[in-house]
Write a protein that holds these residues in place. Structure first.
Motif, PDB file in Angstrom:
ATOM      1  N   VAL A 161     -41.345 -47.512 -32.421  1.00 25.45           N
ATOM      2  CA  VAL A 161     -42.909 -48.116 -31.754  1.00 25.45           C
ATOM      3  C   VAL A 161     -42.921 -47.629 -30.435  1.00 25.45           C
ATOM      4  N   ASP A 162     -43.894 -46.974 -29.986  1.00 23.57           N
ATOM      5  CA  ASP A 162     -44.349 -46.649 -28.791  1.00 23.57           C
ATOM      6  C   ASP A 162     -45.375 -47.179 -28.057  1.00 23.57           C
ATOM      7  N   ALA A 263     -42.882 -47.423 -23.389  1.00 22.32           N
ATOM      8  CA  ALA A 263     -41.726 -48.021 -23.596  1.00 22.32           C
ATOM      9  C   ALA A 263     -41.458 -47.537 -25.390  1.00 22.32           C
ATOM     10  N   ARG A 264     -40.518 -47.511 -25.762  1.00 28.35           N
ATOM     11  CA  ARG A 264     -40.195 -47.340 -27.150  1.00 28.35           C
ATOM     12  C   ARG A 264     -39.076 -48.121 -27.443  1.00 28.35           C
ATOM     13  N   MET A 265     -39.477 -48.952 -28.705  1.00 28.98           N
ATOM     14  CA  MET A 265     -38.348 -49.907 -29.406  1.00 28.98           C
ATOM     15  C   MET A 265     -38.529 -49.621 -30.597  1.00 28.98           C
ATOM     16  N   ILE A 284     -41.075 -54.512 -40.772  1.00 29.99           N
ATOM     17  CA  ILE A 284     -41.910 -55.673 -40.466  1.00 29.99           C
ATOM     18  C   ILE A 284     -41.992 -55.796 -38.944  1.00 29.99           C
ATOM     19  N   ALA A 285     -41.023 -55.760 -38.163  1.00 25.88           N
ATOM     20  CA  ALA A 285     -41.084 -55.683 -36.732  1.00 25.88           C
ATOM     21  C   ALA A 285     -41.997 -54.436 -36.223  1.00 25.88           C
ATOM     22  N   ALA A 286     -42.006 -53.400 -36.975  1.00 24.14           N
ATOM     23  CA  ALA A 286     -42.723 -52.081 -36.387  1.00 24.14           C
ATOM     24  C   ALA A 286     -44.205 -52.352 -36.526  1.00 24.14           C
ATOM     25  N   ILE A 297     -46.613 -46.231 -34.192  1.00 17.63           N
ATOM     26  CA  ILE A 297     -45.389 -45.869 -34.604  1.00 17.63           C
ATOM     27  C   ILE A 297     -45.091 -44.254 -34.645  1.00 17.63           C
ATOM     28  N   VAL A 298     -44.123 -43.951 -33.889  1.00 13.28           N
ATOM     29  CA  VAL A 298     -43.921 -42.556 -33.854  1.00 13.28           C
ATOM     30  C   VAL A 298     -43.381 -41.950 -35.006  1.00 13.28           C
TER      31      VAL A 298
END
Length: 314
Positions: A161-162, A263-265, A284-286, A297-298
């Motif tokens: 996720v960006d 930021a990306r996670m 789910i988190a994305a 979402i990347v």
């Protein structure tokens, strides 16, 4: 299975460096133990021990000891998971999340996971990216929400996720009058940010991007807790980079021109013998993280992996 037993016997001999003591520890006679080790050497085509007045490991034996420990650990974990799944006992998923994750996001992840995986209890722990990476490697966590980039060797990664970052600054700052800022506008300001030890990859990438765009912080104050960040910003110790505005009248949030900081996670989990619901948690988190209206979402792409490029540079 016989090979696994041979490896277990080998490890005991490697620990004891004495065939008699190893046989006693294993509860078997010494001759069968020596024969099993010799068969293992023959199958591998390598001498594992120097047998003289003292038993020592050869270089090949040292390599096998490291590899055998890892292999047997993974085998034991796999058999445990399979047995628990057969008995319907996979009722807990141990996951880490960063301390700065907003409470509303955390609540949404917990609620959606409970709805989609009602038989699995999500056991969340507040941990930095560095702490999560270590615990994932030691198999003490089943999944972790990581701030990227990070070394993901041995891990699978869920959707990335960006999120664009903006600037948090006091309302009475002259910069607050502008609708949008550049990093160069922040010249002379300090920076409030999480310690490098929490997420070295993202910390280094953020500073590199700041320098490339004309902002070299006058000083860097470290803060993990969002309230501590707020206090330092309010008292003039520096600006902070955050994904969105706060409900706090004494500060303002301004976007960065060109959204140069992003930021990306993503959730990560061990590649071997993962928890059956780890990938579902990542999905789910994305979806939850993307639901803020600005994150995305990347999609997978050829070339460098998306988690290797944390901040966009121009």
């Amino acid at each position: 299975m016989d090979h696994l037993r041979s490896l277990r016997y080998f490890l005991v001999v490697a620990d004891e460096l004495h065939f008699g003591r190893a046989a006693e520890r294993l509860g078997i006679a010494q001759p069968p133990l020596s024969q099993r080790v010799k068969r293992l050497e023959a199958e591998l085509g390598a001498k594992l021990f120097e047998r003289g007045r003292r038993v020592t490991l050869t270089e090949a034996g040292e390599v096998l000891r490291a590899e055998a420990r890892d292999l047997l650990s993974r085998w034991d974990r796999m058999t445990t998971l399979v047995a628990k799944a057969e008995r319907g006992e996979l009722d807990s998923l141990r996951a880490g999340v960063p301390p700065e994750l907003p409470g509303r996001v955390l609540a949404a992840i917990l609620t959606k996971f409970a709805a989609e995986c009602p038989s699995v209890r999500l056991d969340l722990q507040e941990l930095t990216t560095a702490e999560q990476a270590r615990l994932l490697a030691d198999r003490e966590l089943d999944a972790g929400l990581l701030q990227l980039p990070v070394d993901v060797v041995g891990l699978d990664l869920g959707p990335v996720v960006d999120t664009p970052l903006g600037v948090l600054l006091p309302r009475d700052s002259p910069l607050a009058r502008r609708a949008e800022l550049t990093l160069a506008d922040l010249a002379g300001e300090g920076l409030v940010h999480a310690p490098r030890a929490a997420a070295p990859g993202s910390y280094d990438a953020l500073l590199r991007t700041c320098w490339d765009h004309g902002f070299r912080p006058a000083a860097i104050r470290h803060a993990r807790n969002p309230e501590f960040v707020l206090g330092l910003v309010l008292t003039g110790h520096g600006v902070a980079f955050e994904p969105g505005a706060r409900k706090e009248p004494r500060v303002v949030w301004r976007p960065l021109e060109g959204a140069v900081l992003r930021a990306r996670m993503a959730f990560a989990w061990p590649s071997t013998s993962p928890h059956p619901q780890a990938a579902k948690l990542g999905e789910i988190a994305a979806r939850v993280l993307e639901d803020d209206g600005v994150s995305r979402i990347v999609p997978p792409a050829p070339g460098p992996r998306p988690w290797d490029v944390f901040y966009e540079r121009s």
